[in-house]
Design a protein around this motif. Structure first.
Motif, PDB file in Angstrom:
ATOM      1  N   PHE A 159       0.842  -1.192   0.000  1.00 41.72           N
ATOM      2  CA  PHE A 159       0.000   0.000   0.000  1.00 41.72           C
ATOM      3  C   PHE A 159       0.878   1.243   0.000  1.00 41.72           C
ATOM      4  O   PHE A 159       1.904   1.292   0.671  1.00 41.72           O
ATOM      5  CB  PHE A 159      -0.912   0.040   1.231  1.00 41.72           C
ATOM      6  N   LYS A 160       0.417   2.256  -0.750  1.00 46.38           N
ATOM      7  CA  LYS A 160       1.043   3.568  -0.714  1.00 46.38           C
ATOM      8  C   LYS A 160      -0.051   4.606  -0.934  1.00 46.38           C
ATOM      9  O   LYS A 160      -0.756   4.574  -1.946  1.00 46.38           O
ATOM     10  CB  LYS A 160       2.123   3.699  -1.788  1.00 46.38           C
ATOM     11  N   GLU A 165      -7.162   6.021   3.677  1.00 44.83           N
ATOM     12  CA  GLU A 165      -7.391   4.952   2.709  1.00 44.83           C
ATOM     13  C   GLU A 165      -6.778   3.643   3.194  1.00 44.83           C
ATOM     14  O   GLU A 165      -7.356   2.573   3.022  1.00 44.83           O
ATOM     15  CB  GLU A 165      -6.800   5.338   1.349  1.00 44.83           C
ATOM     16  N   CYS A 166      -5.621   3.750   3.821  1.00 43.52           N
ATOM     17  CA  CYS A 166      -4.952   2.541   4.321  1.00 43.52           C
ATOM     18  C   CYS A 166      -5.764   1.870   5.420  1.00 43.52           C
ATOM     19  O   CYS A 166      -5.874   0.643   5.482  1.00 43.52           O
ATOM     20  CB  CYS A 166      -3.556   2.898   4.832  1.00 43.52           C
ATOM     21  N   GLN A 169      -8.414  -0.587   4.303  1.00 44.36           N
ATOM     22  CA  GLN A 169      -7.957  -1.896   3.849  1.00 44.36           C
ATOM     23  C   GLN A 169      -7.341  -2.721   4.971  1.00 44.36           C
ATOM     24  O   GLN A 169      -7.424  -3.955   4.956  1.00 44.36           O
ATOM     25  CB  GLN A 169      -6.939  -1.729   2.725  1.00 44.36           C
ATOM     26  N   TYR A 170      -6.717  -2.033   5.938  1.00 44.67           N
ATOM     27  CA  TYR A 170      -6.010  -2.735   7.011  1.00 44.67           C
ATOM     28  C   TYR A 170      -6.387  -2.123   8.364  1.00 44.67           C
ATOM     29  O   TYR A 170      -5.554  -1.523   9.039  1.00 44.67           O
ATOM     30  CB  TYR A 170      -4.500  -2.655   6.790  1.00 44.67           C
ATOM     31  N   ILE A 174      -2.918  -0.468  11.171  1.00 44.78           N
ATOM     32  CA  ILE A 174      -2.297   0.821  10.868  1.00 44.78           C
ATOM     33  C   ILE A 174      -2.892   1.944  11.712  1.00 44.78           C
ATOM     34  O   ILE A 174      -2.933   3.110  11.310  1.00 44.78           O
ATOM     35  CB  ILE A 174      -2.407   1.093   9.336  1.00 44.78           C
ATOM     36  N   GLU A 191       3.247   4.186   3.762  1.00 40.77           N
ATOM     37  CA  GLU A 191       3.784   3.122   2.926  1.00 40.77           C
ATOM     38  C   GLU A 191       3.780   1.851   3.769  1.00 40.77           C
ATOM     39  O   GLU A 191       4.335   1.836   4.873  1.00 40.77           O
ATOM     40  CB  GLU A 191       5.215   3.441   2.478  1.00 40.77           C
ATOM     41  N   LEU A 192       3.115   0.820   3.279  1.00 40.48           N
ATOM     42  CA  LEU A 192       3.004  -0.434   4.032  1.00 40.48           C
ATOM     43  C   LEU A 192       3.686  -1.551   3.244  1.00 40.48           C
ATOM     44  O   LEU A 192       3.370  -1.777   2.068  1.00 40.48           O
ATOM     45  CB  LEU A 192       1.533  -0.764   4.271  1.00 40.48           C
TER      46      LEU A 192
END
Length: 252
Positions: A159-160, A165-166, A169-170, A174, A191-192
């Motif tokens: 992910f970036k 937004e991150c 999804q997670y 995070i 950045e993941l």
């Protein structure tokens, strides 16, 4: 002595119960009754399977150690009942509309929402971004592929983008990105990565502004009882509770 209620009776709750100092756990709640019963026995508290009954107990502060969904479901009611709220699942605050409602609930009730440092450090100094805006705020997180249900033979970026937004999804992985943004007064870039060669979660923080620049690297040791939980995150809540009534305040 501060009376604490625990919302969520998993690994973090057990750590708090074993190391309680300057506070006492008097009530615990979990949607899984057996977990509440187990933690109640450890902490000498009363277990509750009914949230409204849990909320009526004589507690000064409720510690959420459950999930983003739990914050969204119960947060406003906790504040409305005249309790301070500790939010470990900071990802819930990525939603601007919900965060605004929660803050307004706290303001109306004269209570506080407290977000502990969790799995990172440096939140106190990043608050300078509220006065002198940061040009750069980046969180680069690296985890083992297995922790995210991913199989890969080599380091890989998954992910970036922006923190809000991150977190969609997670949501369990995070929370720290949201805490960084709340402290700094601007949303963090994220950045993941997953890397089969890492054994600990690694958080790297990059910040730059008129003050200069900051680089922080944290390698978290997993909790002994639950590898999915950062031991540092649990310790940050313990530190917060220990110092609530301390007249000496260190840091911003």
């Amino acid at each position: 002595m501060i009376n604490v209620g625990l919302l969520g009776c998993g690994n973090v709750g057990h750590i708090l119960a074993r190391h309680a100092e300057n506070f006492r756990i008097v009530a615990v709640f979990d949607i899984i009754p057996d977990r509440a019963q187990e933690l109640a026995a450890l902490s000498h508290a009363e277990p509750y399977a009914d949230f409204d009954e849990f909320l009526r107990q004589d507690t000064d502060i409720i510690v959420e150690a459950a999930s983003v969904a739990a914050v969204r479901r119960y947060g406003e009611a906790i504040l409305g009942a005249g309790k301070d709220l500790v939010v470990l699942s900071g990802g819930a605050l990525a939603d601007d509309e919900f965060r605004t409602r929660l803050i307004e609930a706290a303001r109306s009730a004269g209570r506080k929402i407290r977000v502990p440092s969790g799995a990172v450090t440096g939140l106190d100094n990043l608050k300078i971004g509220q006065i002198s805006p940061l040009q750069t705020l980046l969180l680069r997180t690296t985890k083992s592929p297995g922790s995210l249900g991913i199989s890969t033979p080599a380091r890989m970026e998954i992910f970036k983008g922006m923190a809000h937004e991150c977190i969609k999804q997670y949501p369990k992985n995070i929370n720290v990105a949201v805490a960084l943004g709340l402290a700094a007064g601007r949303e963090a870039d994220v950045e993941l990565y997953v890397d089969p060669d890492v054994e600990r979660n690694v958080h790297e923080i990059f910040a730059e502004g008129e003050f200069g620049d900051i680089y922080i690297r944290v390698r978290n040791v997993p909790s002994p009882e639950n590898p999915a939980t950062s031991y540092m995150a649990a310790l940050s809540i313990l530190t917060l509770l220990k110092n609530l009534d301390n007249p000496l305040v260190v840091g911003t």
